[in-house]
Structures are given as C-alpha cells and as structure tokens.
Design a protein around this motif. Structure first.
Motif, PDB file in Angstrom:
ATOM      1  N   SER A 297      47.809  61.173  32.562  1.00 23.71           N
ATOM      2  CA  SER A 297      48.908  60.934  31.615  1.00 23.71           C
ATOM      3  C   SER A 297      48.974  59.463  31.237  1.00 23.71           C
ATOM      4  CB  SER A 297      50.237  61.389  32.231  1.00 23.71           C
ATOM      5  OG  SER A 297      50.206  62.777  32.504  1.00 23.71           O
ATOM      6  N   ASP A 298      48.786  58.570  32.222  1.00 23.67           N
ATOM      7  CA  ASP A 298      48.809  57.132  31.934  1.00 23.67           C
ATOM      8  C   ASP A 298      47.655  56.735  31.021  1.00 23.67           C
ATOM      9  OD1 ASP A 298      51.073  56.792  33.433  1.00 23.67           O
ATOM     10  OD2 ASP A 298      50.002  56.136  35.248  1.00 23.67           O
ATOM     11  N   ASP A 299      46.464  57.315  31.261  1.00 19.66           N
ATOM     12  CA  ASP A 299      45.317  57.000  30.395  1.00 19.66           C
ATOM     13  C   ASP A 299      45.642  57.326  28.942  1.00 19.66           C
ATOM     14  OD1 ASP A 299      43.826  56.244  32.605  1.00 19.66           O
ATOM     15  OD2 ASP A 299      42.894  58.223  32.841  1.00 19.66           O
ATOM     16  N   LEU A 300      46.248  58.480  28.733  1.00 23.79           N
ATOM     17  CA  LEU A 300      46.572  58.900  27.372  1.00 23.79           C
ATOM     18  C   LEU A 300      47.664  58.019  26.774  1.00 23.79           C
ATOM     19  CD1 LEU A 300      46.474  62.731  28.054  1.00 23.79           C
ATOM     20  CD2 LEU A 300      44.876  61.479  26.602  1.00 23.79           C
ATOM     21  N   ALA A 301      48.665  57.713  27.572  1.00 22.14           N
ATOM     22  CA  ALA A 301      49.774  56.906  27.063  1.00 22.14           C
ATOM     23  C   ALA A 301      49.323  55.487  26.737  1.00 22.14           C
ATOM     24  CB  ALA A 301      50.903  56.887  28.081  1.00 22.14           C
ATOM     25  N   ASN A 302      48.369  54.948  27.513  1.00 19.55           N
ATOM     26  CA  ASN A 302      47.905  53.571  27.317  1.00 19.55           C
ATOM     27  C   ASN A 302      46.736  53.468  26.334  1.00 19.55           C
ATOM     28  OD1 ASN A 302      49.790  52.543  29.156  1.00 19.55           O
ATOM     29  ND2 ASN A 302      48.414  52.948  30.901  1.00 19.55           N
ATOM     30  N   ARG A 303      46.389  54.573  25.704  1.00 15.97           N
ATOM     31  CA  ARG A 303      45.302  54.581  24.713  1.00 15.97           C
ATOM     32  C   ARG A 303      44.002  54.002  25.305  1.00 15.97           C
ATOM     33  NH1 ARG A 303      49.091  57.030  22.731  1.00 15.97           N
ATOM     34  NH2 ARG A 303      49.779  56.902  20.551  1.00 15.97           N
ATOM     35  N   LEU A 304      43.604  54.546  26.435  1.00 13.98           N
ATOM     36  CA  LEU A 304      42.379  54.089  27.102  1.00 13.98           C
ATOM     37  C   LEU A 304      41.199  54.160  26.132  1.00 13.98           C
ATOM     38  CD1 LEU A 304      41.556  53.258  30.054  1.00 13.98           C
ATOM     39  CD2 LEU A 304      40.744  55.606  30.321  1.00 13.98           C
ATOM     40  N   GLU A 305      40.348  53.124  26.137  1.00 12.03           N
ATOM     41  CA  GLU A 305      39.214  53.084  25.201  1.00 12.03           C
ATOM     42  C   GLU A 305      37.880  53.419  25.859  1.00 12.03           C
ATOM     43  OE1 GLU A 305      39.240  49.267  23.364  1.00 12.03           O
ATOM     44  OE2 GLU A 305      40.997  49.725  22.119  1.00 12.03           O
ATOM     45  N   GLU A 306      37.802  53.302  27.174  1.00 15.06           N
ATOM     46  CA  GLU A 306      36.566  53.638  27.894  1.00 15.06           C
ATOM     47  C   GLU A 306      36.916  54.322  29.204  1.00 15.06           C
ATOM     48  OE1 GLU A 306      33.159  50.339  26.671  1.00 15.06           O
ATOM     49  OE2 GLU A 306      34.265  50.118  28.551  1.00 15.06           O
ATOM     50  N   THR A 307      36.086  55.260  29.587  1.00 16.71           N
ATOM     51  CA  THR A 307      36.225  55.901  30.890  1.00 16.71           C
ATOM     52  C   THR A 307      34.848  56.398  31.312  1.00 16.71           C
ATOM     53  OG1 THR A 307      37.464  57.544  32.168  1.00 16.71           O
ATOM     54  CG2 THR A 307      36.725  58.198  29.959  1.00 16.71           C
ATOM     55  N   ARG A 308      34.770  56.924  32.513  1.00 17.56           N
ATOM     56  CA  ARG A 308      33.469  57.348  33.026  1.00 17.56           C
ATOM     57  C   ARG A 308      33.452  58.855  33.246  1.00 17.56           C
ATOM     58  NH1 ARG A 308      30.714  52.760  34.858  1.00 17.56           N
ATOM     59  NH2 ARG A 308      29.252  54.029  36.058  1.00 17.56           N
ATOM     60  N   ILE A 309      32.242  59.407  33.203  1.00 22.19           N
ATOM     61  CA  ILE A 309      32.084  60.812  33.579  1.00 22.19           C
ATOM     62  C   ILE A 309      32.539  60.961  35.024  1.00 22.19           C
ATOM     63  CG2 ILE A 309      30.430  62.664  33.986  1.00 22.19           C
ATOM     64  CD1 ILE A 309      30.826  62.157  31.059  1.00 22.19           C
ATOM     65  N   SER A 310      33.465  61.889  35.248  1.00 25.10           N
ATOM     66  CA  SER A 310      34.021  62.018  36.599  1.00 25.10           C
ATOM     67  C   SER A 310      33.842  63.408  37.187  1.00 25.10           C
ATOM     68  CB  SER A 310      35.516  61.668  36.588  1.00 25.10           C
ATOM     69  OG  SER A 310      36.209  62.486  35.654  1.00 25.10           O
ATOM     70  N   MET A 311      33.489  64.396  36.367  1.00 28.71           N
ATOM     71  CA  MET A 311      33.336  65.759  36.872  1.00 28.71           C
ATOM     72  C   MET A 311      32.175  66.440  36.148  1.00 28.71           C
ATOM     73  SD  MET A 311      37.243  67.202  37.280  1.00 28.71           S
ATOM     74  CE  MET A 311      37.456  67.303  35.509  1.00 28.71           C
ATOM     75  N   TRP A 312      31.607  67.424  36.831  1.00 31.28           N
ATOM     76  CA  TRP A 312      30.533  68.228  36.252  1.00 31.28           C
ATOM     77  C   TRP A 312      30.803  69.702  36.549  1.00 31.28           C
ATOM     78  CZ3 TRP A 312      26.202  66.165  33.711  1.00 31.28           C
ATOM     79  CH2 TRP A 312      26.065  64.766  33.786  1.00 31.28           C
ATOM     80  N   ARG A 313      30.447  70.545  35.606  1.00 31.23           N
ATOM     81  CA  ARG A 313      30.409  71.975  35.902  1.00 31.23           C
ATOM     82  C   ARG A 313      28.952  72.340  36.135  1.00 31.23           C
ATOM     83  NH1 ARG A 313      32.577  76.386  31.713  1.00 31.23           N
ATOM     84  NH2 ARG A 313      30.457  76.237  30.884  1.00 31.23           N
ATOM     85  N   LEU A 314      28.646  72.654  37.404  1.00 34.71           N
ATOM     86  CA  LEU A 314      27.269  72.904  37.821  1.00 34.71           C
ATOM     87  C   LEU A 314      27.221  74.158  38.685  1.00 34.71           C
ATOM     88  CD1 LEU A 314      26.453  69.261  38.973  1.00 34.71           C
ATOM     89  CD2 LEU A 314      25.418  70.377  36.990  1.00 34.71           C
ATOM     90  N   PRO A 315      26.096  74.879  38.682  1.00 31.43           N
ATOM     91  CA  PRO A 315      25.937  75.980  39.642  1.00 31.43           C
ATOM     92  C   PRO A 315      25.990  75.446  41.073  1.00 31.43           C
ATOM     93  CG  PRO A 315      24.283  76.114  37.899  1.00 31.43           C
ATOM     94  CD  PRO A 315      24.960  74.784  37.753  1.00 31.43           C
ATOM     95  N   ALA A 316      26.334  76.299  41.995  1.00 34.15           N
ATOM     96  CA  ALA A 316      26.469  75.897  43.400  1.00 34.15           C
ATOM     97  C   ALA A 316      25.169  75.283  43.909  1.00 34.15           C
ATOM     98  CB  ALA A 316      26.851  77.105  44.248  1.00 34.15           C
ATOM     99  N   GLY A 317      25.299  74.138  44.572  1.00 35.58           N
ATOM    100  CA  GLY A 317      24.155  73.475  45.179  1.00 35.58           C
ATOM    101  C   GLY A 317      23.383  72.563  44.259  1.00 35.58           C
ATOM    102  N   VAL A 318      23.715  72.537  42.969  1.00 34.39           N
ATOM    103  CA  VAL A 318      22.988  71.710  42.005  1.00 34.39           C
ATOM    104  C   VAL A 318      23.664  70.347  41.891  1.00 34.39           C
ATOM    105  CG1 VAL A 318      22.261  71.480  39.597  1.00 34.39           C
ATOM    106  CG2 VAL A 318      22.157  73.706  40.736  1.00 34.39           C
ATOM    107  N   GLU A 319      22.858  69.300  41.844  1.00 38.40           N
ATOM    108  CA  GLU A 319      23.366  67.940  41.715  1.00 38.40           C
ATOM    109  C   GLU A 319      22.677  67.242  40.550  1.00 38.40           C
ATOM    110  OE1 GLU A 319      22.576  66.046  45.408  1.00 38.40           O
ATOM    111  OE2 GLU A 319      24.216  67.064  46.482  1.00 38.40           O
ATOM    112  N   VAL A 320      23.346  66.206  40.049  1.00 40.91           N
ATOM    113  CA  VAL A 320      22.769  65.375  38.990  1.00 40.91           C
ATOM    114  C   VAL A 320      21.993  64.241  39.645  1.00 40.91           C
ATOM    115  CG1 VAL A 320      23.242  63.956  36.965  1.00 40.91           C
ATOM    116  CG2 VAL A 320      24.685  65.945  37.468  1.00 40.91           C
ATOM    117  N   SER A 321      20.692  64.144  39.337  1.00 44.54           N
ATOM    118  CA  SER A 321      19.859  63.089  39.925  1.00 44.54           C
ATOM    119  C   SER A 321      19.834  61.835  39.070  1.00 44.54           C
ATOM    120  CB  SER A 321      18.425  63.594  40.126  1.00 44.54           C
ATOM    121  OG  SER A 321      18.392  64.661  41.042  1.00 44.54           O
ATOM    122  N   SER A 322      19.743  62.000  37.765  1.00 38.65           N
ATOM    123  CA  SER A 322      19.661  60.834  36.884  1.00 38.65           C
ATOM    124  C   SER A 322      19.992  61.260  35.467  1.00 38.65           C
ATOM    125  CB  SER A 322      18.270  60.195  36.932  1.00 38.65           C
ATOM    126  OG  SER A 322      17.293  61.104  36.463  1.00 38.65           O
TER     127      SER A 322
END
Length: 344
Positions: A297-322
C-alpha cells in the motif's frame, strides 16, 4: 660398286651431321638462359617432432623470379610444384626461440644451391617474412570432474585417467595450479536412472587461463571416463521470455494503474532448473512461469518508480538460475503508478 659405297658414305655423313646438329640445337636450347616466375608453398618444421611451435608454419604461394639455363629453370619449377619443407636450423633459418625475419630471396637461393641446380633467384614475393619459434614442453596435470548443478551422487566420483599430458609452449609450462576439467553436461545425465552406477565418456576442457592458447596446446587424451552413482538429477531449460505481472493488495490496486516499463514487461532468456518432469512440463507448455513485482500500500501511495522481482510462479522444485547472462534472479523493474480514473 664404288659408286654405291660412295653414296652410302654420303648418306651416313649426312645423317651424322644432321644428328650432331640436332643434338647441338637441343643442347643450345637447354643452355639458353631464361627468366620465369615460379610459385611454391614453404613449410617450416622443427628438427625433431614436437620440439617447437612455429608461426606461421606454412607460407602458401610464395613466388620466386628465377633465371638460368632453360633445362635447369624447368627442373626447379617442377620441384616447386611440391611444397618445400624447411627444417629450422637449415638453409639459413634460425632455430633459436624468438622472432626472426627471414629473407626469402636468400632462403630460395640456399634451397636451390643445396640441390646443386645452377639457377639464380632474382626476387621473391613476399621478399621477407617474420616467423616466431617457441620451445615446447610436456607437462602432466590432474583431471577434475565438474557436474551440473542439481546432480546428487553418493560416494566419490571417479575419473580415468586421473592425469593428462599437455604439450605446450615453454612460457606456459610453469603456470601453477593447472588442471583440466571433465565437464559433465546436463544432456549427459538427463535420461539416466537414479540409484545406479553410470560410466560416462566426456570431453576434457582446458583451464580458463589456457583457453586463449588452445591452438598452441595439444592434450593427450582429449576425453575421460567419469564414474558416478546417481541419487537424483535435475534438468534445465532456457525460456526465451517470461512475463512480469503486478501483485499487491487488491483494494489498493483497484485505485491505481501500474504500468511496467515496456523494456521490462518480459524477462529474456531465463534459465530454470529443477526435476526433469517439471522442466519437461515447462518445455511442453503444460506449466506456465510468471515473474511478479509485489507492491505494498505504501509503494502505491508513494508512487514508487522502481522495484525488484520478488516472487515467481514455478512448478514445485524448480528454481531460477539466471536471467540472460546475469546470475541476479531479482532484477530491477521500472514502473509508473497513477491514480485510476473514477468510473462515472
């Protein structure tokens, strides 16, 4: 009878004179001095096998302007149809390590003189050439095994042979800590059943410090056998593009419009690793992968201009390597936040 003998003598004399004339003409033609341009390939070599490295080792299509009796000129032109082998240390070519400038007119004349052919070299193209001579040494170095990420084994991993022999320039022979790598690729283990002993034949890879000198190095052997007991194996896949979506408190998102920078709407060349079945599902389009930026809510209220990828939807056991060529799996995403227009 006397007339017949006289006639026979005349014929004999005529034939003799004719033959002598022809022979003199042939000899004179052979002795006529001519100038021709002849081409040949020059190849430099060490006096003993694997003792030196010469660069360039071959000079193709060197031209020599030669002058001499026609017969001899033709003889050397015929000889030049085959490559001329020149061991260093002969014909005026130095054998000591280092850079050397070779005068090809002198070299060509030395070669012709060594073959005892009375021909003169007038010019060469190129006239000179620089060659580099490096001493070679043999060194035995160990072999280490590199397994793909996610491969689990029991007990030790065996490799045979445990050492290889390198033939390399003397300037590299004393580098400390050298080893070659028996690199097991994902494809080598992708279809192997777990819980069993496996023997794999893999190529050997020079260390990074020597990769730029690979043309100057000979490795024996070039392959090794790796023995391992597999517990489990993961597979990997490079997904060309993965969409980026926005998550956050629904009520707050309803009051704002979040626009992702067009350059960041998709993540490119994302490497994923995990169980082979899950990776196969991704490759076959049976499982979707999505990256999320989560806004508070604070990010939206403060008009954030940059953020980072924080979540992934992945099959079980799969990870992002690069992502691309970077190991960072949480890249920064540029966004624009505006109030959502009220519905009339």
């Amino acid at each position: 009878m006397a007339d017949m003998e006289t006639r026979r003598e005349r014929i004999t004399n005529l034939v003799t004179v004719t033959l002598v004339t022809v022979l003199i003409w042939i000899w004179a033609a052979g002795e006529t001095r001519e100038e021709i341009t002849s081409f040949t390939d020059l190849r430099f070599s060490g006096q003993t096998r694997d003792s030196v490295r010469i660069s360039p080792e071959e000079l193709p299509s060197v031209s020599f302007l030669i002058r001499g009796p026609r017969r001899e000129v033709d003889a050397i032109a015929a000889r030049f149809r085959d490559a001329v082998e020149i061991p260093i240390g002969t014909l005026g070519v130095p054998s000591t390590p280092g850079e050397h400038e070779i005068d090809l007119v002198t070299l060509g004349q030395s070669f012709i003189d060594a073959n005892e052919i009375p021909v003169t070299v007038l010019a060469a193209d190129p006239q000179t050439v620089r060659i580099s001579i490096e001493s070679l040494q043999r060194r035995r170095i160990p072999v280490v095994v590199e397994l793909p990420d996610g491969v689990q084994t029991t007990d030790a991993v065996d490799v045979a042979p445990g050492e290889v022999e390198l033939l390399l320039p003397a300037s590299l022979a004393d580098l400390p800590g050298l080893s070659v790598t028996a690199r097991v690729a994902d494809a080598d283990v992708a279809d192997l059943p777990s819980g069993r002993r496996h023997e794999l034949e893999v190529s050997l890879v020079l260390p990074d410090r020597l990769t730029g000198q690979s043309d100057a190095i000979r490795m024996t052997p070039r392959k090794a056998r790796v023995g391992l007991d597999l517990v489990s194996t993961d597979a990997s896949i490079v997904v060309p593009s993965i969409p980026v979506q926005v998550s956050g408190p629904p009520a707050d998102l309803d009051r704002h419009v979040v626009t992702i920078d067009p350059a960041s709407v998709f993540l490119r060349d994302v490497t994923l690793r995990g169980p082979k079945a899950a990776i196969d599902d991704i490759a076959g389009g049976r499982a979707n992968v999505i990256a999320f930026i989560h806004l508070t809510s604070d990010d939206l209220a403060n008009r954030l201009e940059e953020t980072r990828i924080s979540m992934w939807r992945l099959p079980a056991g799969v990870e992002v390597s690069s992502i691309g060529e970077k190991p960072d799996t949480s890249p920064t995403i540029s966004i624009t936040i505006e109030d959502r227009p009220r519905q009339p």
